[in-house]
Motif scaffolding. Structure first.
Motif, PDB file in Angstrom:
ATOM      1  N   LEU A  14       0.816  -1.214   0.000  1.00 30.79           N
ATOM      2  CA  LEU A  14       0.000   0.000   0.000  1.00 30.79           C
ATOM      3  C   LEU A  14       0.850   1.266   0.000  1.00 30.79           C
ATOM      4  CD1 LEU A  14      -2.887  -1.047   2.418  1.00 30.79           C
ATOM      5  CD2 LEU A  14      -2.954  -0.844  -0.084  1.00 30.79           C
ATOM      6  N   LEU A  15       2.043   1.196   0.591  1.00 29.44           N
ATOM      7  CA  LEU A  15       2.925   2.366   0.587  1.00 29.44           C
ATOM      8  C   LEU A  15       3.255   2.816  -0.830  1.00 29.44           C
ATOM      9  CD1 LEU A  15       5.520   1.645   3.414  1.00 29.44           C
ATOM     10  CD2 LEU A  15       3.731   3.385   3.393  1.00 29.44           C
ATOM     11  N   VAL A  16       3.585   1.865  -1.689  1.00 29.31           N
ATOM     12  CA  VAL A  16       3.938   2.257  -3.060  1.00 29.31           C
ATOM     13  C   VAL A  16       2.687   2.541  -3.887  1.00 29.31           C
ATOM     14  CG1 VAL A  16       4.102   0.046  -4.262  1.00 29.31           C
ATOM     15  CG2 VAL A  16       5.624   1.901  -4.887  1.00 29.31           C
ATOM     16  N   LEU A  17       1.618   1.823  -3.633  1.00 28.72           N
ATOM     17  CA  LEU A  17       0.387   2.102  -4.371  1.00 28.72           C
ATOM     18  C   LEU A  17      -0.109   3.511  -4.070  1.00 28.72           C
ATOM     19  CD1 LEU A  17      -1.506  -1.312  -4.155  1.00 28.72           C
ATOM     20  CD2 LEU A  17      -0.104  -0.403  -6.017  1.00 28.72           C
ATOM     21  N   ARG A  18       0.100   3.948  -2.840  1.00 28.76           N
ATOM     22  CA  ARG A  18      -0.247   5.317  -2.447  1.00 28.76           C
ATOM     23  C   ARG A  18       0.577   6.321  -3.257  1.00 28.76           C
ATOM     24  NH1 ARG A  18       1.850   7.648   2.705  1.00 28.76           N
ATOM     25  NH2 ARG A  18       0.872   9.663   2.821  1.00 28.76           N
TER      26      ARG A  18
END
Length: 173
Positions: A14-18
């Motif tokens: 989720l960190l990179v998708l954000r």
């Protein structure tokens, strides 16, 4: 893998998708990854085996994580405007980041639920890896190396963007 371990891997994804949608680099964007990295280290790096081939395994996988994280950070667009410095992860950054996480998950699933576990056991014996905790530490170091290297690479690029002498961008492309 436990539910907690899956949750940590999902949080890392989720960190990179954000970052795929892009946004301003601020203190809040720095705190979440640092907290996740810190909690992960506290939970999984005790004990830290160094006997036999353990340390070599941990260094190699940790180094692979640093490489993946650095490449993901370099594949992230960083720019400045009058409002501040912004970053947006591109497809290459997402593939590198999720690929590293996916490789760890696939390794664990295959070693726990297929005949691949026997090959891991043989490899461990041949390389003098003392047990499962060495693998856990190596994969945690890979994840931490990936997260920290990506974060540092993007933050260094942000500092460089702040000091650039070129005119400010009117808006992000």
């Amino acid at each position: 893998m436990s539910t907690t371990e899956y949750c940590i891997q999902i949080a890392l994804i989720l960190l990179v998708l954000r970052q795929l949608r892009g946004g301003k680099l601020d203190l809040a964007g720095l705190v979440l990854p640092v907290v996740l990295v810190g909690v992960t280290a506290v939970l999984y790096l005790r004990p830290f085996p160094t006997a036999g081939g353990d340390l070599t395994l941990e260094i190699v996988l940790g180094g692979l994580g640093v490489l993946l994280g650095t490449l993901a950070g370099l594949a992230t667009r960083v720019w400045r405007t009058r409002e501040g410095v912004f970053a947006k992860a591109g497809l290459a950054a997402a593939v590198l980041w999720v690929g590293g996480i996916g490789a760890r998950i696939a390794f664990v699933l295959c070693s726990e639920h297929t005949g691949f576990g026997d090959q891991v056991t043989r490899f461990s014996i041949d390389q003098h890896i003392t047990g499962q905790q060495a693998w856990v530490c190596a994969f945690v170091l890979m994840a931490l190396g990936e997260a920290v290297a990506r974060l540092v690479t993007i933050r260094v690029r942000a500092v460089l963007a702040r000091t650039e002498s070129r005119p400010l961008a009117a808006r992000a492309a």
